[in-house]
Write an enzyme that holds these catalytic residues in place. Structure first.
Site, PDB file in Angstrom:
ATOM      1  N   ARG A  48       0.815  -1.228   0.000  1.00  0.00           N
ATOM      2  CA  ARG A  48       0.000   0.000   0.000  1.00  0.00           C
ATOM      3  C   ARG A  48       0.844   1.272   0.000  1.00  0.00           C
ATOM      4  O   ARG A  48       0.365   2.321  -0.374  1.00  0.00           O
ATOM      5  CB  ARG A  48      -0.994   0.013   1.164  1.00  0.00           C
ATOM      6  CG  ARG A  48      -0.347   0.154   2.518  1.00  0.00           C
ATOM      7  CD  ARG A  48      -1.382   0.355   3.597  1.00  0.00           C
ATOM      8  NE  ARG A  48      -2.120  -0.857   3.870  1.00  0.00           N
ATOM      9  CZ  ARG A  48      -2.716  -1.097   5.041  1.00  0.00           C
ATOM     10  NH1 ARG A  48      -2.679  -0.200   5.996  1.00  0.00           N
ATOM     11  NH2 ARG A  48      -3.360  -2.208   5.250  1.00  0.00           N
ATOM     12  N   HIS A  49       2.090   1.191   0.458  1.00  0.00           N
ATOM     13  CA  HIS A  49       2.946   2.396   0.366  1.00  0.00           C
ATOM     14  C   HIS A  49       4.291   2.074  -0.286  1.00  0.00           C
ATOM     15  O   HIS A  49       4.503   2.369  -1.452  1.00  0.00           O
ATOM     16  CB  HIS A  49       3.065   3.132   1.716  1.00  0.00           C
ATOM     17  CG  HIS A  49       3.155   2.301   2.945  1.00  0.00           C
ATOM     18  ND1 HIS A  49       4.084   1.299   3.112  1.00  0.00           N
ATOM     19  CD2 HIS A  49       2.425   2.327   4.095  1.00  0.00           C
ATOM     20  CE1 HIS A  49       3.933   0.770   4.302  1.00  0.00           C
ATOM     21  NE2 HIS A  49       2.926   1.342   4.924  1.00  0.00           N
ATOM     22  N   HIS A 191       6.192   3.492  17.775  1.00  0.00           N
ATOM     23  CA  HIS A 191       4.789   3.508  17.359  1.00  0.00           C
ATOM     24  C   HIS A 191       4.025   4.603  18.078  1.00  0.00           C
ATOM     25  O   HIS A 191       3.961   4.623  19.299  1.00  0.00           O
ATOM     26  CB  HIS A 191       4.070   2.175  17.567  1.00  0.00           C
ATOM     27  CG  HIS A 191       3.004   1.971  16.517  1.00  0.00           C
ATOM     28  ND1 HIS A 191       1.759   2.549  16.618  1.00  0.00           N
ATOM     29  CD2 HIS A 191       3.039   1.334  15.342  1.00  0.00           C
ATOM     30  CE1 HIS A 191       1.076   2.247  15.525  1.00  0.00           C
ATOM     31  NE2 HIS A 191       1.820   1.513  14.737  1.00  0.00           N
TER      32      HIS A 191
HETATM   33  N1  PXP Z   1       7.988   0.628  14.602  1.00  0.00           N
HETATM   34  C1  PXP Z   1       7.271  -0.327  13.961  1.00  0.00           C
HETATM   35  C2  PXP Z   1       7.666  -1.755  14.142  1.00  0.00           C
HETATM   36  C3  PXP Z   1       6.190   0.020  13.134  1.00  0.00           C
HETATM   37  O1  PXP Z   1       5.474  -0.939  12.500  1.00  0.00           O
HETATM   38  C4  PXP Z   1       5.887   1.389  12.940  1.00  0.00           C
HETATM   39  C5  PXP Z   1       4.785   1.779  12.001  1.00  0.00           C
HETATM   40  O2  PXP Z   1       5.113   1.388  10.714  1.00  0.00           O
HETATM   41  C6  PXP Z   1       6.673   2.336  13.613  1.00  0.00           C
HETATM   42  C7  PXP Z   1       7.700   1.929  14.456  1.00  0.00           C
HETATM   43  C8  PXP Z   1       6.434   3.812  13.472  1.00  0.00           C
HETATM   44  O3  PXP Z   1       5.195   4.132  13.982  1.00  0.00           O
HETATM   45  P1  PXP Z   1       4.607   5.592  13.722  1.00  0.00           P
HETATM   46  O4  PXP Z   1       4.408   5.725  12.263  1.00  0.00           O
HETATM   47  O5  PXP Z   1       3.338   5.597  14.502  1.00  0.00           O
HETATM   48  O6  PXP Z   1       5.644   6.563  14.253  1.00  0.00           O
END
Ligand code: PXP
Length: 244
Positions: A48-49, A191
């Site tokens: 998707r991206h 995240h």
């Molecule tokens: N770490 C992991 C393992 C992730 O899957 C993601 C999202 O793709 C992120 C970090 C980054 O999260 P955010 O986009 O919410 O900063």
């Protein structure tokens, strides 16, 4: 503390029009030059991206800092990873209907499968992390399946609606980080981190790396990517200095 910048959402904007801009490779270069310590991307099963061609280009261009590939533990992804050889693979759960990665990988229930899977990645010279909730059994299982590191899912903390809940979730992250480090794993986190919630996580000294995507790319719309990365890096460094 290292900052991994996740560039997926540059590709999300590009894919909204199926065009050539904005280019996530250009974004990776700008992020690197603004002080990112790592470039992170997620090659999703549904593409998707990030697209396969982006992965090839990223590997060719990003050589001074590590490249971290987030992926589901599938045969297709393993083939791509062992061919492209990112510096690290972070194993994440993946559901087609989700908006973003929801919850951590259930390493406990996939132990035998993951042992073999991780062995093959490591035999190709790739470091492996598992993206897990801050739960002791998942961390212990990650060590048992041969991971070098765990990335602690900070989503519950980031989404907490009350101070009490936020505090509780931060404590869970801290305890998980202390436990993981005590059994010999490297500890990362990420995240949902933003300029307003990053500092308490950055203060946890056992955590050596944060991976941040959405908030940095969102802020880049107004600030430019260079400034958006520098601002996050500055906040992390400030929080870290409080403890040294
Ligand atoms: N770490 C992991 C393992 C992730 O899957 C993601 C999202 O793709 C992120 C970090 C980054 O999260 P955010 O986009 O919410 O900063």
């Amino acid at each position: 503390m290292r900052l991994g910048v996740n560039i997926d959402h540059i590709a999300t904007i590009r894919e909204a029009r199926k065009t050539y801009e904005p280019d996530p490779i250009k974004g990776a270069i700008i992020a690197r030059d603004a002080g990112a310590d790592q470039i992170t991307f997620h090659l999703r099963e549904d593409r998707r991206h990030i697209q396969d061609s982006d992965v090839e280009k990223l590997r060719a261009v990003i050589t001074e800092i590590p490249l971290n590939m987030e992926m589901a533990a599938t045969e297709e992804m393993k083939q791509i990873a062992t061919r492209i050889k990112p510096d690290r693979v972070t194993l994440v759960p993946e559901k087609r209907e989700e908006i973003t990665t929801e919850g951590g990988l259930d390493v406990v229930s996939m132990k035998e499968y993951l042992k073999e899977f991780i062995k093959e990645l490591k035999n190709s010279g790739i470091d492996v992390a598992t993206f897990i909730d801050p739960v002791e059994e998942q961390i212990k299982a990650s060590l048992e399946v041969g991971a070098d590191a765990v990335e602690i899912h900070t989503g519950e903390y980031a989404n907490a609606r009350s101070e009490n809940k936020r505090f509780e979730e931060l404590k869970r992250i801290k305890n998980a980080a202390v436990y993981g480090r005590s059994i010999g794993l490297k500890i990362f986190a990420g995240h949902g981190l933003t300029y307003t919630n990053v500092q308490p996580v950055a203060e946890i000294e056992e955590i050596e790396e944060l991976n941040i995507g959405h908030s940095i790319i969102a802020n880049a719309v107004f600030l430019g990517l260079d400034e958006a990365v520098r601002k996050m890096k500055k906040l992390i460094n400030e929080a870290r200095r409080k403890h040294t």
